[in-house]
Design an enzyme around this catalytic site. Structure first.
Site, PDB file in Angstrom:
ATOM      1  N   GLY A   1       6.721  -9.295 -12.163  1.00  0.00           N
ATOM      2  CA  GLY A   1       5.685  -9.757 -13.078  1.00  0.00           C
ATOM      3  C   GLY A   1       6.292 -10.406 -14.299  1.00  0.00           C
ATOM      4  O   GLY A   1       5.815 -11.420 -14.781  1.00  0.00           O
ATOM      5  N   LEU A   2       7.395  -9.845 -14.785  1.00  0.00           N
ATOM      6  CA  LEU A   2       8.068 -10.407 -15.951  1.00  0.00           C
ATOM      7  C   LEU A   2       8.537 -11.831 -15.644  1.00  0.00           C
ATOM      8  O   LEU A   2       8.380 -12.740 -16.445  1.00  0.00           O
ATOM      9  CB  LEU A   2       9.260  -9.516 -16.313  1.00  0.00           C
ATOM     10  CG  LEU A   2      10.083  -9.939 -17.524  1.00  0.00           C
ATOM     11  CD1 LEU A   2       9.251  -9.880 -18.781  1.00  0.00           C
ATOM     12  CD2 LEU A   2      11.302  -9.050 -17.671  1.00  0.00           C
TER      13      LEU A   2
ATOM     14  N   ASP B   1      13.742  -3.192 -20.672  1.00  0.00           N
ATOM     15  CA  ASP B   1      12.951  -3.473 -21.865  1.00  0.00           C
ATOM     16  C   ASP B   1      11.827  -2.449 -21.994  1.00  0.00           C
ATOM     17  O   ASP B   1      10.930  -2.377 -21.155  1.00  0.00           O
ATOM     18  CB  ASP B   1      12.376  -4.887 -21.716  1.00  0.00           C
ATOM     19  CG  ASP B   1      11.506  -5.272 -22.887  1.00  0.00           C
ATOM     20  OD1 ASP B   1      11.226  -4.399 -23.715  1.00  0.00           O
ATOM     21  OD2 ASP B   1      11.137  -6.441 -22.960  1.00  0.00           O
TER      22      ASP B   1
ATOM     23  N   ASP C   1      -4.546   7.410  25.828  1.00  0.00           N
ATOM     24  CA  ASP C   1      -3.819   8.087  24.763  1.00  0.00           C
ATOM     25  C   ASP C   1      -2.346   7.727  24.678  1.00  0.00           C
ATOM     26  O   ASP C   1      -1.697   8.045  23.678  1.00  0.00           O
ATOM     27  CB  ASP C   1      -3.962   9.599  24.904  1.00  0.00           C
ATOM     28  CG  ASP C   1      -5.037  10.111  23.965  1.00  0.00           C
ATOM     29  OD1 ASP C   1      -5.778   9.274  23.427  1.00  0.00           O
ATOM     30  OD2 ASP C   1      -5.117  11.326  23.765  1.00  0.00           O
TER      31      ASP C   1
HETATM   32  S1  SF4 Z   1     -10.156  10.305  20.044  1.00  0.00           S
HETATM   33 FE1  SF4 Z   1      -8.436  11.631  20.561  1.00  0.00          FE
HETATM   34  S2  SF4 Z   1      -8.408  11.727  22.775  1.00  0.00           S
HETATM   35 FE2  SF4 Z   1      -9.682  10.008  22.217  1.00  0.00          FE
HETATM   36  S3  SF4 Z   1      -8.288   8.253  22.233  1.00  0.00           S
HETATM   37 FE3  SF4 Z   1      -8.335   9.016  20.137  1.00  0.00          FE
HETATM   38  S4  SF4 Z   1      -6.627  10.414  20.041  1.00  0.00           S
HETATM   39 FE4  SF4 Z   1      -7.045  10.105  22.187  1.00  0.00          FE
END
Ligand code: SF4
Length: 520
Positions: free
Chosen positions: A411-412, A276, A36
């Protein structure tokens, strides 16, 4: 839960990280598995922050699950407190940690730390990032704000800006400038830039300015209930909304009726009138983002730029009601979805000339060949410019003009390139000028032909799939005369027209018949 390659919002603990990272003197202890820590990159890489978020992870691994993960959480909490010495701690669990039910809040409260500890209850499988940010900010405000006497002169708090927000840094500065110009002092801006002791003195302000309902409204409502502080509802994005916002502030601050802000720095109204008119008027735009930015953008697009809004939607269902009501006003079916494939299909169907969306729609626009200006999170590195680039207030309106109109003006320029396509510098192989294309010699015309492309329909290429529609060269050549920014649409319309009539080879006639058909 649905697995997806792209997602508009992360899990709610990322929202909590946005609040923690925005603040000073606050630390977040997150019960979370090893991987995480990736979330740090959102802030250091995308937002280019020069320090890591103030988050300590327990980073448990699979082998820890058989032992005491609660003890791991307690040790991590204590280490974090001793190392960072924050004024306050917030504690919570990520999605995976929620499943092991260690109750980080209860554990931390039982540790007797000498600072306020605020437990976060963020149901990862029902809620998302913005809700997580709103709930975290509300929990911090509820836990730390204390009743205070009002400041002597009229003052307000600016609430809702977080880390990783779309232009939040500059919006706060622009709105603070607007308020100061009206003679109103800013008591506290939070969570961005505030410390826990700043939160404690929120109650001294006379009223609150809610900048981002998605992240700030829950706290604003609580402060209104508990501290009798009214809050603004208008989001000052665009000229009209900024004027409405000023009128609301004047009323809440008790200033003389009719007090107005200095508009000398405002350039959008004249700029959009000066371009324009055939170039902006009636341009078809598709608007998608978080509800607040999408609603504001639709209003600016229609009322201040002269565009036609052909699609309107948001990805955050909590705020869908307002988008549904506004869509009625634009005569549209609202698109409330967090499925980017559904959004892509809706854009392809509406065939707009400009998309106002998030980074997701920018990618969709690239695939469909439609220009896109970004108006809302989710964000990418380019949404954190080194320069000042607010979306709100007067300078914000100027920024909107530049950001939205430049893709069309480009674009113009391309249109002019097409008019001069036979010039030695401007033939197709030279590449678009704004992408740094270098002029190279034009390809030689086939021997015996006057033009560069023979007029006779060519035999189908062997690579063409059986049953697929093919383009005769004369039709293809005519198609290339159409400016590139509408060429994709013309091609799709013609192919749809041909397919509906069982026509396999698109000739010049088919192209004109399709054109006449869609013009009816
Ligand atoms: S699902 Fe949730 S806990 Fe699992 S890696 Fe993703 S953010 Fe982290």
């Amino acid at each position: 839960m649905k697995l997806s390659v792209w997602t508009y919002e992360g899990p709610p603990h990322v929202g909590a990280m946005r609040v923690a990272t925005a603040m000073k003197g606050l630390h977040y202890v997150l019960h979370a598995p090893q991987g995480d820590t990736y979330a740090d990159l959102l802030f250091t890489m995308i937002e280019r922050r020069n320090h890591r978020p103030p988050v300590t992870y327990t980073t448990f691994q699979a082998r820890d699950l058989g032992s005491d993960t609660a003890d791991l959480f307690r040790t991590t909490c204590l280490d974090a407190y001793e190392r960072f010495r924050p004024e306050a701690l917030i504690v919570g669990a990520s999605c995976t940690a929620e499943l092991i039910q260690d109750d980080p809040g209860g554990l931390a409260e039982g540790m007797g730390l000498p600072i306020p500890v605020i437990p976060l209850e963020l149901p990862s499988y029902q809620r998302k990032e913005s809700w997580g940010a709103a709930e975290t900010f509300y929990s911090i405000v509820r836990g730390l704000a204390q009743p205070r006497a009002r400041t002597e002169s009229v003052s307000c708090n600016i609430l809702g800006a977080t880390a990783l927000g779309f232009r939040h840094r500059d919006d706060v500065a622009e709105v603070a400038k607007l308020l100061t110009g009206l003679g109103i002092a800013v008591n506290v801006a939070a969570p961005l830039g505030a410390s826990p002791s700043d939160i404690a003195r929120l109650g001294a302000a006379h009223f609150n300015v809610m900048l981002y309902p998605e992240t700030g409204e829950t706290a604003c409502r609580w402060l209104e209930r508990e501290f009798d502080q009214p809050y603004t509802r208008t989001i000052p994005i665009g000229v009209g909304a900024t004027r409405d916002f000023v009128a609301e502030v004047v009323r809440l601050a008790g200033l003389p009726e009719g007090t107005q802000a200095d508009e000398s720095g405002l350039r959008l109204p004249w700029w959009s009138a000066s371009v324009d008119s055939t170039y902006l008027t009636g341009k078809r735009v598709f608007v998608f983002g978080d509800a607040t930015h999408a609603l504001a953008a639709a209003r600016v697009a229609r009322d201040e730029m002269g565009f036609e809004v052909v699609g309107l939607g948001c990805y955050n269902r909590e705020f869908a009601r307002d988008v549904r009501a506004a869509a009625k006003d634009y005569g549209l079916e609202p698109l409330i979805s967090d499925d980017y494939l559904e959004v892509e299909a809706a854009i392809a169907e509406a065939q707009p000339e400009l998309i106002l969306g998030t980074q997701m729609e920018r990618h969709i626009g690239k695939r469909l060949g439609i220009p896109c200006a970004v108006i809302s999170a989710p964000v990418h590195v380019q949404d954190f410019p080194a320069r000042y680039g607010p979306q709100m207030g007067h300078e914000g309106a100027n920024v909107l003009f530049d950001t939205w109109v430049h893709p069309l003006v480009m674009g113009l320029e391309e249109h002019l390139l097409h008019m001069f396509r036979d010039d030695f510098e401007f033939h197709d192989a030279a590449g678009p000028s704004h992408l740094g294309g270098h002029a190279v010699a034009a390809p030689p015309a086939p021997a015996g032909e006057e033009g560069s492309i023979p007029d006779e329909p060519a035999a189908p290429s062997p690579a063409v799939e059986p049953g697929a529609t093919i383009w005769a060269l004369e039709a293809e050549r005519e198609l290339r005369k159409i400016p590139f920014f509408v060429r994709g649409k013309a091609r799709r319309n013609t192919e749809a027209y041909a397919e509906a009539r069982g026509i396999r080879a698109i000739t010049l006639d088919t192209l004109y018949e399709a054109k006449a058909h869609y013009a009816r």
